[in-house]
Design a protein around this motif. Structure first.
Motif, PDB file in Angstrom:
ATOM      1  N   TRP A 254      -0.326  -1.500  -3.398  1.00 41.78           N
ATOM      2  CA  TRP A 254       0.201  -0.309  -2.754  1.00 41.78           C
ATOM      3  C   TRP A 254       1.482  -0.568  -1.965  1.00 41.78           C
ATOM      4  N   SER A 255       2.406   0.372  -2.078  1.00 39.26           N
ATOM      5  CA  SER A 255       3.584   0.488  -1.229  1.00 39.26           C
ATOM      6  C   SER A 255       4.050   1.927  -1.326  1.00 39.26           C
ATOM      7  N   GLN A 256       4.865   2.352  -0.393  1.00 38.19           N
ATOM      8  CA  GLN A 256       5.407   3.711  -0.467  1.00 38.19           C
ATOM      9  C   GLN A 256       6.266   3.882  -1.714  1.00 38.19           C
TER      10      GLN A 256
ATOM     11  N   SER B 248       8.962  -3.661  -3.813  1.00 36.89           N
ATOM     12  CA  SER B 248       7.988  -3.915  -2.760  1.00 36.89           C
ATOM     13  C   SER B 248       8.206  -5.319  -2.217  1.00 36.89           C
ATOM     14  N   THR B 249       7.975  -5.511  -0.919  1.00 35.62           N
ATOM     15  CA  THR B 249       8.092  -6.839  -0.325  1.00 35.62           C
ATOM     16  C   THR B 249       6.770  -7.574  -0.470  1.00 35.62           C
ATOM     17  N   ASP B 250       6.813  -8.897  -0.361  1.00 36.20           N
ATOM     18  CA  ASP B 250       5.611  -9.679  -0.634  1.00 36.20           C
ATOM     19  C   ASP B 250       4.864 -10.149   0.612  1.00 36.20           C
TER      20      ASP B 250
ATOM     21  N   ASP C 107       7.856   1.672   5.168  1.00 38.83           N
ATOM     22  CA  ASP C 107       6.992   0.489   5.110  1.00 38.83           C
ATOM     23  C   ASP C 107       7.743  -0.778   4.710  1.00 38.83           C
TER      24      ASP C 107
ATOM     25  N   SER D  27       9.515  -1.084   1.853  1.00 42.34           N
ATOM     26  CA  SER D  27       9.817  -1.057   0.420  1.00 42.34           C
ATOM     27  C   SER D  27      11.062  -0.192   0.195  1.00 42.34           C
TER      28      SER D  27
ATOM     29  N   VAL E 193      10.633 -10.278  -3.081  1.00 42.10           N
ATOM     30  CA  VAL E 193      10.343  -8.896  -3.433  1.00 42.10           C
ATOM     31  C   VAL E 193       9.852  -8.820  -4.873  1.00 42.10           C
TER      32      VAL E 193
ATOM     33  N   ALA F 142       5.806   2.392  -4.585  1.00 44.89           N
ATOM     34  CA  ALA F 142       4.902   2.533  -5.722  1.00 44.89           C
ATOM     35  C   ALA F 142       4.274   3.912  -5.762  1.00 44.89           C
TER      36      ALA F 142
ATOM     37  N   TRP G 153       2.222  -3.578 -10.513  1.00 45.79           N
ATOM     38  CA  TRP G 153       3.053  -3.307  -9.330  1.00 45.79           C
ATOM     39  C   TRP G 153       2.563  -2.070  -8.596  1.00 45.79           C
TER      40      TRP G 153
END
Length: 232
Positions: free
Chosen positions: A169-171, A111-113, A94, A96, A137, A173, A165
């Protein structure tokens, strides 16, 4: 030939040559390319990542958050992030990324913003931040702020407090949440507890705590969502 005529001929030839060649071109002044911006340190908890902007006009800004996480913003171009000594970087699908220690232990996540910004593998210890400028990020070493066992209808219940953080959601995280939860409390390590955790992360990020019960059945993702993360 008389001497006077020789002098006149030399003067005429000199003037003719000057008319053909014109004035001498000015010597160009030397140009100096702007230096590559200095690398900046991005520190969250035990993880200090080095960020090196590649664009000569880039400006990198580091902004710490109250919870120990850090935001990095870069005004132009790509940036290479390098993991701390003794760790590696792993870019995820994704966009991240994870900083991992020995045996793949979670050290930090990034994670990207924005959807168009990605972290791509650049080597075993580095990732490259790409996308439309400005890029940014969010770096965090804490995904689980607390986990407390209690009693709820049906039996034991684990109240998990995620970091800000982790709520976004991110992979990275998702990996960090599960890794830190089972490291803090090995009793949480079961398929149904992980499924409930992932369901809360996706469907209830705003809840103060995510309550996970080990006695709930292990069901499919569709059934888990349909049951609002509380399958019977």
């Amino acid at each position: 030939m008389p001497r006077s005529r020789v002098v006149v001929a030399l003067v005429a030839a000199t003037l003719a040559l000057a008319a053909c060649t014109g004035p001498a071109a000015p010597t160009p002044s030397p140009t100096h390319a702007a230096p590559t911006p200095a690398a900046v340190a991005v520190t969250s908890g035990p993880a200090t990542i080095t960020a090196q902007p590649l664009d000569r006009t880039a400006v990198a800004t580091v902004t710490p958050d109250d919870d120990g996480s850090v935001r990095l913003s870069v005004s132009e171009g790509e940036t290479v992030l390098t993991a701390p000594a003794g760790t590696t970087f792993r870019a995820l699908e994704d966009g991240s990324a994870l900083v991992e220690g020995a045996a793949g232990a979670f050290v930090a996540g990034i994670s990207t913003d924005a959807p168009g910004i990605r972290l791509e593998q650049d080597g075993p210890t580095s990732v490259r931040l790409t996308g439309t400028a400005p890029t940014g990020v969010w770096v965090a070493s804490v995904a689980v702020q607390g986990a407390v066992w209690g009693q709820a209808e049906g039996g034991r219940s684990l109240a998990v407090t995620p970091s800000a953080w982790a709520r976004a959601w991110s992979q990275a995280a998702s990996v960090g949440l599960w890794s830190q939860l089972v490291a803090q409390d090995p009793d949480a390590d079961s398929p149904t507890m992980r499924a409930q955790l992932e369901c809360h992360q996706l469907g209830a990020p705003e809840k103060a705590t995510w309550n996970l019960e080990p006695w709930r059945p292990d069901v499919s993702a569709v059934d888990m969502i349909a049951a609002r993360c509380n399958p019977e």
